[in-house]
Design a protein around this motif. Structure first.
Motif, PDB file in Angstrom:
ATOM      1  N   ASP A   9      55.201  10.036  43.860  1.00 40.55           N
ATOM      2  CA  ASP A   9      54.800   9.788  45.247  1.00 40.55           C
ATOM      3  C   ASP A   9      55.992   9.889  46.206  1.00 40.55           C
ATOM      4  OD1 ASP A   9      56.138   7.525  44.478  1.00 40.55           O
ATOM      5  OD2 ASP A   9      54.544   6.111  44.996  1.00 40.55           O
ATOM      6  N   GLN A  10      57.099  10.464  45.702  1.00 40.85           N
ATOM      7  CA  GLN A  10      58.279  10.654  46.528  1.00 40.85           C
ATOM      8  C   GLN A  10      58.574  12.150  46.686  1.00 40.85           C
ATOM      9  OE1 GLN A  10      61.294   8.481  44.431  1.00 40.85           O
ATOM     10  NE2 GLN A  10      60.469   6.469  44.946  1.00 40.85           N
ATOM     11  N   ASP A  11      59.483  12.456  47.605  1.00 41.05           N
ATOM     12  CA  ASP A  11      59.918  13.835  47.817  1.00 41.05           C
ATOM     13  C   ASP A  11      60.991  14.155  46.778  1.00 41.05           C
ATOM     14  OD1 ASP A  11      60.429  16.343  48.805  1.00 41.05           O
ATOM     15  OD2 ASP A  11      61.618  15.647  50.514  1.00 41.05           O
ATOM     16  N   LEU A  12      60.637  14.939  45.773  1.00 41.27           N
ATOM     17  CA  LEU A  12      61.549  15.219  44.664  1.00 41.27           C
ATOM     18  C   LEU A  12      62.232  16.569  44.855  1.00 41.27           C
ATOM     19  CD1 LEU A  12      59.373  14.031  41.638  1.00 41.27           C
ATOM     20  CD2 LEU A  12      60.996  12.714  43.016  1.00 41.27           C
ATOM     21  N   ARG A  13      63.349  16.752  44.159  1.00 37.56           N
ATOM     22  CA  ARG A  13      64.100  18.001  44.204  1.00 37.56           C
ATOM     23  C   ARG A  13      64.213  18.557  42.784  1.00 37.56           C
ATOM     24  NH1 ARG A  13      66.784  18.796  48.894  1.00 37.56           N
ATOM     25  NH2 ARG A  13      68.357  20.102  47.895  1.00 37.56           N
ATOM     26  N   THR A  14      64.084  19.878  42.679  1.00 38.36           N
ATOM     27  CA  THR A  14      64.066  20.515  41.368  1.00 38.36           C
ATOM     28  C   THR A  14      65.342  20.249  40.590  1.00 38.36           C
ATOM     29  OG1 THR A  14      62.637  22.269  42.207  1.00 38.36           O
ATOM     30  CG2 THR A  14      63.813  22.720  40.166  1.00 38.36           C
ATOM     31  N   GLU A  15      66.505  20.260  41.253  1.00 43.02           N
ATOM     32  CA  GLU A  15      67.761  20.133  40.518  1.00 43.02           C
ATOM     33  C   GLU A  15      67.943  18.758  39.887  1.00 43.02           C
ATOM     34  OE1 GLU A  15      69.000  20.012  44.962  1.00 43.02           O
ATOM     35  OE2 GLU A  15      67.422  20.860  43.719  1.00 43.02           O
ATOM     36  N   THR A  16      67.194  17.750  40.336  1.00 48.62           N
ATOM     37  CA  THR A  16      67.299  16.418  39.727  1.00 48.62           C
ATOM     38  C   THR A  16      66.035  16.015  38.974  1.00 48.62           C
ATOM     39  OG1 THR A  16      66.593  15.430  41.821  1.00 48.62           O
ATOM     40  CG2 THR A  16      68.969  15.583  41.408  1.00 48.62           C
ATOM     41  N   ALA A  17      64.856  16.416  39.469  1.00 51.93           N
ATOM     42  CA  ALA A  17      63.592  16.014  38.853  1.00 51.93           C
ATOM     43  C   ALA A  17      62.961  17.117  38.012  1.00 51.93           C
ATOM     44  CB  ALA A  17      62.599  15.555  39.921  1.00 51.93           C
ATOM     45  N   GLY A  18      63.518  18.328  38.057  1.00 52.47           N
ATOM     46  CA  GLY A  18      62.938  19.427  37.292  1.00 52.47           C
ATOM     47  C   GLY A  18      61.786  20.081  38.035  1.00 52.47           C
ATOM     48  N   ALA A  19      61.415  21.255  37.559  1.00 53.75           N
ATOM     49  CA  ALA A  19      60.408  22.048  38.268  1.00 53.75           C
ATOM     50  C   ALA A  19      59.013  21.452  38.167  1.00 53.75           C
ATOM     51  CB  ALA A  19      60.412  23.477  37.719  1.00 53.75           C
ATOM     52  N   LYS A  20      58.642  20.959  36.996  1.00 56.47           N
ATOM     53  CA  LYS A  20      57.278  20.454  36.812  1.00 56.47           C
ATOM     54  C   LYS A  20      57.014  19.242  37.690  1.00 56.47           C
ATOM     55  CE  LYS A  20      55.789  20.533  32.680  1.00 56.47           C
ATOM     56  NZ  LYS A  20      55.815  20.246  31.229  1.00 56.47           N
ATOM     57  N   ALA A  21      57.906  18.259  37.637  1.00 58.03           N
ATOM     58  CA  ALA A  21      57.705  17.042  38.421  1.00 58.03           C
ATOM     59  C   ALA A  21      57.751  17.338  39.917  1.00 58.03           C
ATOM     60  CB  ALA A  21      58.761  16.001  38.049  1.00 58.03           C
ATOM     61  N   THR A  22      58.652  18.213  40.337  1.00 56.51           N
ATOM     62  CA  THR A  22      58.770  18.531  41.762  1.00 56.51           C
ATOM     63  C   THR A  22      57.496  19.188  42.286  1.00 56.51           C
ATOM     64  OG1 THR A  22      61.161  18.775  41.540  1.00 56.51           O
ATOM     65  CG2 THR A  22      60.137  19.779  43.468  1.00 56.51           C
ATOM     66  N   ALA A  23      56.938  20.128  41.522  1.00 52.77           N
ATOM     67  CA  ALA A  23      55.689  20.770  41.948  1.00 52.77           C
ATOM     68  C   ALA A  23      54.553  19.758  42.038  1.00 52.77           C
ATOM     69  CB  ALA A  23      55.328  21.891  40.985  1.00 52.77           C
ATOM     70  N   LEU A  24      54.446  18.876  41.051  1.00 50.79           N
ATOM     71  CA  LEU A  24      53.373  17.870  41.084  1.00 50.79           C
ATOM     72  C   LEU A  24      53.554  16.907  42.254  1.00 50.79           C
ATOM     73  CD1 LEU A  24      52.965  17.084  37.275  1.00 50.79           C
ATOM     74  CD2 LEU A  24      51.385  18.358  38.747  1.00 50.79           C
ATOM     75  N   ALA A  25      54.788  16.558  42.578  1.00 52.22           N
ATOM     76  CA  ALA A  25      55.023  15.670  43.724  1.00 52.22           C
ATOM     77  C   ALA A  25      54.580  16.333  45.023  1.00 52.22           C
ATOM     78  CB  ALA A  25      56.495  15.283  43.792  1.00 52.22           C
ATOM     79  N   ARG A  26      54.803  17.636  45.137  1.00 49.36           N
ATOM     80  CA  ARG A  26      54.365  18.351  46.343  1.00 49.36           C
ATOM     81  C   ARG A  26      52.837  18.357  46.426  1.00 49.36           C
ATOM     82  NH1 ARG A  26      56.368  24.024  46.916  1.00 49.36           N
ATOM     83  NH2 ARG A  26      55.642  23.687  49.053  1.00 49.36           N
ATOM     84  N   LEU A  27      52.177  18.542  45.279  1.00 52.47           N
ATOM     85  CA  LEU A  27      50.709  18.523  45.292  1.00 52.47           C
ATOM     86  C   LEU A  27      50.187  17.133  45.636  1.00 52.47           C
ATOM     87  CD1 LEU A  27      49.868  20.714  42.157  1.00 52.47           C
ATOM     88  CD2 LEU A  27      50.105  21.414  44.544  1.00 52.47           C
TER      89      LEU A  27
END
Length: 744
Positions: A9-27
């Motif tokens: 439920d936060q604004d994540l970044r790929t370089e720290t949270a990885g691609a999968k988690a970052t995409a799901l956070a955006r959705l």
């Protein structure tokens, strides 16, 4: 306990949270149905993992256990999915079990298979792995959707669904119920028999012995008998009363398609791959969303094939292409499968190094088009047919078989197949024609070359015509790993073609064309197959000049997002399809055109550019595009000088080159800052040629966008573009058969 770990439920970044988690956070931020989750970041110290475990167990109520899922920085890219290569693990909600799961997921980033696959896709960065932890869902059904999306709708799509967890479907151990359709098409469904259902279990259920009964769906009266349980998962016998009932109902399918199209819009994708779950409350959940790295085969469920002889084995068309080769079995060892048809059950991550050695095709007894086996073979350009249930018993090792990944058929053959319905009638100007006998005189049908197929079981042919002059070059194809015969005349160049064999190509002629084809008696094309050798693409080029955005760097989505954010304060939307249509133009021209589209005032262009540029420089590093990086390395090995010709800003190009570690391969950079006019004017390409001291007519250019192709051709250069992850010749109309260059 104070929350220290980031969550979806936060604004994540790929370089720290990885691609999968970052995409799901955006959705999730866009209001789409994503289950809550906590992220253990890339840089979280190993010695602090026990504290992370305690926090996760406090924040994540999990009656059916937890799932620790990989979220690597490099996975889920536009050209490299890493499908099935990283570990994900369902675990009881207990400290020691969760700690073991976190360590296993993080360790999978360093597996040799991951490094091998990454190098093959042009990714050489040190692996970085975050871990996404979520409460395990108890699905009524789950599966995978792959779709092409335009104007907010799924225009062509395929769904594979199973009861319970989707792990057997994606791993290829089960073949799910298949749904296909598209714009103007009636949806088709192919049912499947599912003998076992996998579900995450409660602690009490996991303690039950085999033969006990559990509720399949709460309060439904449907119960299932336990076969076994392990690693937090129940393996259940499918109840008899479910036979004949669809796994995915039409209404749920419609909701899934609508949600997938919204997800694609949020992520700026025109092709999307979604993993989904529907729970006992009929609620839909998205558990993964990523770019579809290779297009679907186009095979319609239930459509008849054109093959009617009784030797044909039928399966599911999983990766396109038609090849002929000797069969070999995975259980005989996969160390030497180059040029052979690999027969197997499902292929796990351990088989990826073998796939990279260049098998002609893969035939699997289980799985569907959306299994990990199929995804990896499509990315690598290997024809594949899955769900050929009797392949291992019906095909003996060393049998010559034809594998048709377009129609999902496999059949024994002793020669080039007899004519079937012609698949297409495209001209032969970029095609080499494969034949068993050389005609004298050579056909003058416009073909780029004639290739003589050397029969491994026949006599060595007279190769004298190989060196003879004619309307086009004549070459020889040695299938598999056959040695170059002693009778081969001088002046040839052996070229290794993955999945085909060795091409003996005459020196002093143009490089081999991009395709090889088989013709029928009336000259119609029966089969086409990509024939690409990276070094051969260079031919006699004096220099190589490449575009940057979308050609070397897979940054199209990042540039789109940055421009969207920069134009949002001025009320100017940036639709994904319109942005793709303007790809290749300088960003200032794009801004002006977007405002003109809506007859809105032109915003302060330099402010918008500065805002967009700042976001790009602060964002994650782009991923390299494998086919172009391979070409750069081949040019470097041959001593061919290389330059970049880009319409982007100098600071962005140099920043990207440094982040990807390509300084040694790209020493010369020409950008919009160095020339009077950007693309489609040829200025950047001509200036790059001047700096390299090369004749533009002797330069090879690579560009992914229509305006860039126009610029390179106007400079007088032989030009390649990117089509479905491969380099192919470009024309003024873009890629063959298309109105413009395809995006990577």
């Amino acid at each position: 306990m104070t929350a220290t770990l980031p969550s979806l439920d936060q604004d994540l970044r790929t370089e720290t949270a990885g691609a999968k988690a970052t995409a799901l956070a955006r959705l999730a931020a866009a209001g789409l149905p994503v289950p809550a989750g906590v992220v253990v970041p890339v840089d979280h110290p190993d010695d602090l993992l026990p504290g992370a475990v305690a926090e996760i167990l406090t924040r994540c109520p999990a009656p059916h256990g937890l799932i620790a899922r990989s979220s690597a920085v490099a996975e889920d890219g536009h050209s490299a999915s890493f499908a099935g290569l990283f570990t994900s693990r369902i675990t009881p909600a207990a400290p020691s079990a969760l700690l073991d799961a976190l360590r296993a997921v993080r360790a999978s980033a360093h597996h040799p298979t991951v490094a091998t696959y990454g190098r093959a896709r042009g990714i050489t960065a040190h692996p970085a792995m975050a871990v996404l932890v979520q409460a395990a869902l108890r699905p009524v059904c789950s599966g995978v959707l792959a779709a092409e999306v335009a104007e907010g709708r799924c225009t062509r799509w395929r769904i594979e669904a199973v009861r319970g967890l989707a792990e057997p479907l994606v791993s290829g151990t089960q073949t799910g119920e298949i749904h296909t359709g598209g714009r103007g098409q009636e949806a088709g469904t192919r049912p499947a028999v599912q003998e076992t259902i996998q579900l995450p279990g409660t602690p009490d259920e996991l303690d039950m012995p085999p033969g006990e009964w559990v509720d399949l769906v709460p309060d439904s009266g449907t119960r299932a008998k336990i076969r076994t349980s392990e690693a937090g998962v129940l393996h259940l016998h499918t109840p008899a009363q479910l036979a004949g009932h669809p796994v995915l109902a039409a209404g749920a399918r419609g909701r899934l398609l609508t949600t997938a199209a919204l997800a694609a819009t949020v992520l700026g994708l025109d092709r999307i791959d979604v993993e989904w779950v529907i729970d006992h409350r009929a609620e839909l959940h998205l558990i993964q969303a990523r770019p579809l790295t290779a297009p679907l085969t186009g095979r319609t469920t239930g459509a008849p094939t054109t093959v009617d002889d009784n030797l044909v084995l039928h399966g599911i068309a999983a990766a396109p292409g038609v090849v002929i080769g000797p069969a070999t079995r995975a259980d005989n060892g996969t160390a030497d499968i180059s040029g052979r048809v690999l027969l197997c059950r499902e292929l796990g991550p351990e088989a990826v190094p073998a796939l990279l050695t260049g098998p002609a095709a893969v035939v699997a007894t289980t799985g569907g088009e959306l299994s990990h086996t199929a995804i990896i073979t499509r990315e690598l350009g290997i024809p594949c047919v899955t769900n050929v249930t009797n392949a291992l018993t019906a095909i003996a090792p060393a049998t010559i078989v034809e594998v048709d990944g377009n129609t999902g058929t496999v059949r024994p053959t002793t020669a080039v197949p007899a004519q079937r319905a012609a698949q297409d009638a495209l001209p032969l100007a970029m095609t080499a024609v494969l034949t068993r006998t050389l005609e004298n005189p050579l056909p003058a049908d416009g073909r780029a070359a004639t290739v003589l197929w050397l029969d491994p079981d026949g006599p060595t042919p007279d190769l004298t015509p190989f060196a003879a002059a004619g309307p086009h070059p004549v070459a020889v194809l040695l299938p598999g790993d056959l040695p170059v015969p002693a009778t081969a005349p001088p002046g040839i160049r052996p070229i290794r073609l993955h999945g085909l064999g060795t091409l003996l190509w005459p020196r002093g002629t143009p490089p081999p064309p991009a395709e090889i084809a088989v013709l029928g008696p009336d000259g119609q094309v029966l089969h086409r197959r990509t024939m690409t050798d990276t070094a051969a693409l260079l031919g006699d080029a004096q220099a190589l000049i490449v575009d940057w955005d979308g050609t070397v760097a897979d940054n199209t989505v990042a540039r789109h997002r940055a421009l969207q954010a920069a134009l949002a304060p001025y009320g100017i939307p940036v639709p994904a399809d319109r942005y793709r249509a303007l790809a290749g133009l300088p960003v200032r021209d794009v801004i002006v055109q977007l405002a003109a589209d809506l007859t809105l005032p032109i915003p302060p262009v330099e402010e918008v550019v500065a805002h967009s540029r700042t976001a790009l420089l602060a964002g994650p590093a782009p991923l390299p595009i494998a086919c172009t990086v391979d070409l750069l390395r081949a040019a470097n090995a041959l001593g061919i000088p290389v330059a970049v010709a880009s319409s982007a800003a100098t600071v962005l190009v140099h920043d990207g080159i440094q982040r990807l570690g390509l300084q040694a391969l790209l020493p010369v950079v020409v950008t919009l800052d160095d020339v009077p006019c950007g693309k489609p004017a040829p200025d950047a390409y001509l200036e790059a040629a001047r700096r390299l001291g090369a004749d533009p007519a002797r330069c090879l250019a690579v560009d992914d966008a229509a305006d860039g192709i126009t610029a390179a051709l106007a400079a007088g250069m032989r030009t390649l573009t990117i089509h479905h992850g491969r380099l192919v010749p470009a024309t003024a109309a873009g890629v063959p058969g298309g109105p413009r260059a395809a995006q990577p």
